[in-house]
Design a protein around this motif. Structure first.
Motif: not given
Length: 133
Positions: A32-37, A52-64
């Motif tokens: 699965g996706i761990y992190r997006i940069i 960077d902010a968008l990538a962090r939000m997408v990463t958080t969404s996918l990890n949750n």
């Protein structure tokens, strides 16, 4: 982040109206996706900060628990007045759409890999659809 070099990484280079976008997707051991940069524009620029902010939000969404298709639906059709040819009949019309294209390619590559792991005859690969407009 410390230890991230241990994770398999896939990098996509996508032309966008804001410059070339570099999207790195780090996968966790279960695939699965761990992190997006997401890097776009010059370092320390405002466009790179929102990328960077968008990538962090997408990463958080996918990890949750948010499905990648839901994320793709939300990122598609975020446009500006400019467009840049990506490949085939696909165009990128904004920085966020560059992230959409990278995630779409990632999802489609994973679908193809899953299909090739089965013992059944492989159906035709999913088509990369052009950005809706």
């Amino acid at each position: 982040m410390l230890g991230e070099s241990r994770f398999p990484t896939i990098t996509f280079q996508i032309p966008s109206p804001d410059g070339t976008a570099y999207v790195q997707i780090l996968e966790n051991p279960s695939g699965g996706i761990y992190r997006i940069i997401f890097q776009l524009g010059k370092a320390a620029s405002s466009v790179n900060a929102w990328a960077d902010a968008l990538a962090r939000m997408v990463t958080t969404s996918l990890n949750n628990g948010v499905d990648i298709n839901t994320v793709l639906d939300e990122l598609s059709n975020i446009t500006t007045g400019k467009s840049v040819w990506v490949s085939g009949d696909m165009y990128c019309r904004s920085g966020p759409e560059a992230l959409y294209i990278a995630l779409l390619r990632y999802r489609n590559e994973n679908l193809l890999a899953e299909l090739s792991d089965t013992s059944e005859p492989t159906p035709r690969p999913p088509k990369l659809f052009p950005v809706r407009g």
